[in-house]
Write an enzyme that holds these catalytic residues in place. Structure first.
Site, short mmCIF file in Angstrom:
data_model
loop_
_atom_site.label_atom_id
_atom_site.label_comp_id
_atom_site.label_asym_id
_atom_site.label_seq_id
_atom_site.Cartn_x
_atom_site.Cartn_y
_atom_site.Cartn_z
N LYS A 13 0.84 -1.21 0.00
CA LYS A 13 0.00 0.00 0.00
C LYS A 13 0.87 1.26 0.00
CE LYS A 13 -2.00 -1.02 3.92
NZ LYS A 13 -1.32 -2.30 4.25
N ARG A 88 -9.80 1.27 8.28
CA ARG A 88 -9.42 -0.08 8.68
C ARG A 88 -10.53 -0.79 9.44
NH1 ARG A 88 -3.51 0.67 8.66
NH2 ARG A 88 -2.54 -1.32 9.13
N ARG A 127 11.95 -5.41 4.86
CA ARG A 127 11.68 -3.98 4.61
C ARG A 127 12.59 -3.07 5.43
NH1 ARG A 127 5.75 -1.98 5.48
NH2 ARG A 127 5.98 -3.09 7.45
N ARG A 161 11.12 -0.84 11.19
CA ARG A 161 10.01 -0.53 12.09
C ARG A 161 9.97 -1.47 13.28
NH1 ARG A 161 4.90 0.22 8.16
NH2 ARG A 161 3.91 -0.94 9.86
N ARG A 172 -0.80 -8.45 13.39
CA ARG A 172 -1.31 -7.46 12.41
C ARG A 172 -2.14 -8.15 11.33
NH1 ARG A 172 4.23 -4.86 10.98
NH2 ARG A 172 3.08 -3.98 9.21
P1 AP5 Z 1 4.90 -1.63 1.84
O1 AP5 Z 1 4.57 -0.75 0.68
O2 AP5 Z 1 5.66 -1.03 2.98
O3 AP5 Z 1 3.56 -2.38 2.36
P2 AP5 Z 1 2.33 -1.80 3.17
O4 AP5 Z 1 1.11 -2.48 2.65
O5 AP5 Z 1 2.35 -0.31 3.20
O6 AP5 Z 1 2.68 -2.43 4.58
P3 AP5 Z 1 2.58 -1.86 6.05
O7 AP5 Z 1 3.28 -2.85 6.91
O8 AP5 Z 1 3.06 -0.43 6.13
O9 AP5 Z 1 1.06 -1.92 6.29
P4 AP5 Z 1 0.35 -1.94 7.62
O10 AP5 Z 1 -1.03 -1.75 7.15
O11 AP5 Z 1 0.60 -3.08 8.51
O12 AP5 Z 1 1.05 -0.73 8.43
P5 AP5 Z 1 0.61 0.77 8.76
O13 AP5 Z 1 1.83 1.59 8.76
O14 AP5 Z 1 -0.55 1.20 7.95
O15 AP5 Z 1 5.68 -2.91 1.27
C1 AP5 Z 1 6.26 -3.85 2.16
C2 AP5 Z 1 7.66 -4.29 1.62
O16 AP5 Z 1 7.48 -5.02 0.42
C3 AP5 Z 1 8.58 -3.11 1.27
O17 AP5 Z 1 9.89 -3.45 1.61
C4 AP5 Z 1 8.43 -2.95 -0.26
O18 AP5 Z 1 9.62 -2.46 -0.85
C5 AP5 Z 1 8.14 -4.40 -0.69
N1 AP5 Z 1 7.19 -4.50 -1.81
C6 AP5 Z 1 6.11 -3.70 -2.06
N2 AP5 Z 1 5.46 -4.11 -3.17
C7 AP5 Z 1 6.14 -5.20 -3.62
C8 AP5 Z 1 5.94 -6.07 -4.74
N3 AP5 Z 1 4.93 -5.92 -5.61
N4 AP5 Z 1 6.83 -7.11 -4.90
C9 AP5 Z 1 7.87 -7.28 -4.02
N5 AP5 Z 1 8.10 -6.46 -2.95
C10 AP5 Z 1 7.24 -5.43 -2.75
O19 AP5 Z 1 0.06 0.59 10.26
C11 AP5 Z 1 0.93 0.28 11.33
C12 AP5 Z 1 0.12 0.22 12.63
O20 AP5 Z 1 -0.47 1.52 12.88
C13 AP5 Z 1 -1.06 -0.75 12.62
O21 AP5 Z 1 -0.67 -2.07 12.97
C14 AP5 Z 1 -1.98 -0.11 13.68
O22 AP5 Z 1 -1.52 -0.40 14.98
C15 AP5 Z 1 -1.79 1.38 13.44
N6 AP5 Z 1 -2.75 1.93 12.47
C16 AP5 Z 1 -2.46 2.49 11.27
N7 AP5 Z 1 -3.57 2.91 10.65
C17 AP5 Z 1 -4.61 2.60 11.49
C18 AP5 Z 1 -6.02 2.76 11.39
N8 AP5 Z 1 -6.59 3.31 10.30
N9 AP5 Z 1 -6.78 2.31 12.42
C19 AP5 Z 1 -6.23 1.74 13.52
N10 AP5 Z 1 -4.88 1.57 13.66
C20 AP5 Z 1 -4.08 1.99 12.65
#
Ligand code: AP5
Length: 228
Positions: A13, A88, A127, A161, A172
């Protein structure tokens, strides 16, 4: 154009939201990045969120909705946003509908990025990101052009992270299945949902997203075993 990128942790994402925002002149709104900035600043929201994020659970809806509503009210968001990590929960999705409605705006598309579960764990484990500008990389799939130097800003310090530990990743994924996946039918019913194959390389995923937010193609069938 207002777009949501939806998908499990590690589905890409953030990677795709940054590209899409740059390509279409949209504002990228990542609630994960916003929360990590609050944690780094050590403010009240950051202190409440840190322990919850480290356990891999969702931060309470009221905190998240207040935080995103304030950001959405800023002038630059009128030109269009790409939401990454929000909504979410169904309560967050409903709150987002109200935010768009109050501003006379509308949501154009919700793109679900589907990835096999084993690949998610590998992506998260490899990552890292630039400590200066936040650009994201992967040890195998997305390395900087010059080792140790950020492509985007030339920074030389990289970070991982705190919530990318294996046990936290499992929690997660559980939160995604139990609390976030139920918003998929919510958007399906509104006719806004498109599913794409997140197992493709980064460029290929970007092309699919571009096609999905263009003239509406029919929703593709989901291969067995995919998370999304
Ligand atoms: P990346 O692009 O970083 O993936 P992502 O989907 O953004 O993963 P996240 O781990 O950031 O998502 P998340 O939803 O768990 O975390 P968030 O920060 O939102 O890609 C991952 C890796 O793969 C990278 O190294 C990239 O280079 C590689 N890659 C990408 N595409 C690829 C491909 N096609 N092929 C190969 N490699 C690839 O949330 C973190 C925490 O915050 C949550 O757990 C929660 O506690 C809190 N939080 C955030 N938002 C909310 C909300 N709305 N409500 C409640 N809690 C929330």
């Amino acid at each position: 154009m207002n777009v949501i990128l939806l998908g499990p942790p590690g589905s890409g994402k953030g990677t795709q939201a940054r590209r899409l925002a740059a390509a279409l002149g949209l504002v990228q709104l990542s609630t994960g990045d916003m929360l990590r900035a609050r944690v780094a600043a050590g403010d009240e929201i950051g202190r409440q969120a840190k322990a919850i994020m480290d356990r891999g659970q969702l931060v309470p809806d009221d905190i998240i909705i207040r935080m995103i509503a304030l950001r959405m009210a800023e002038f630059d968001c009128r030109n269009g946003v790409v939401l990454d990590g929000f909504p979410r929960t169904v309560a967050q999705a409903r709150a987002l509908d109200r935010m768009f409605e109050e501003r006379g705006l509308r949501l154009d598309r919700v793109v679900v990025i589907e990835v096999d579960e084993a690949a998610l764990v590998e992506r998260i484990a490899g990552r890292f990101s630039c400590a200066t500008c936040g650009a994201g990389y992967h040890e195998s799939f997305n390395r900087p052009r010059t080792d140790g130097v950020c492509d985007a800003c030339g920074g030389t310090r990289f970070i991982r992270r705190d919530d990318d530990r294996r046990e936290t990743v499992r929690a997660r994924l559980g939160a995604y299945r139990n609390e976030t996946a139920p918003i998929i039918p919510y958007y399906q019913d509104k006719g806004l949902l498109r599913r794409i194959d997140g197992m493709a390389p980064i460029e290929g995923v970007a092309r699919q997203i571009a096609a999905a937010i263009g003239p509406a193609p029919a929703e593709a069938a989901r291969p067995a075993g995919r998370v999304g």
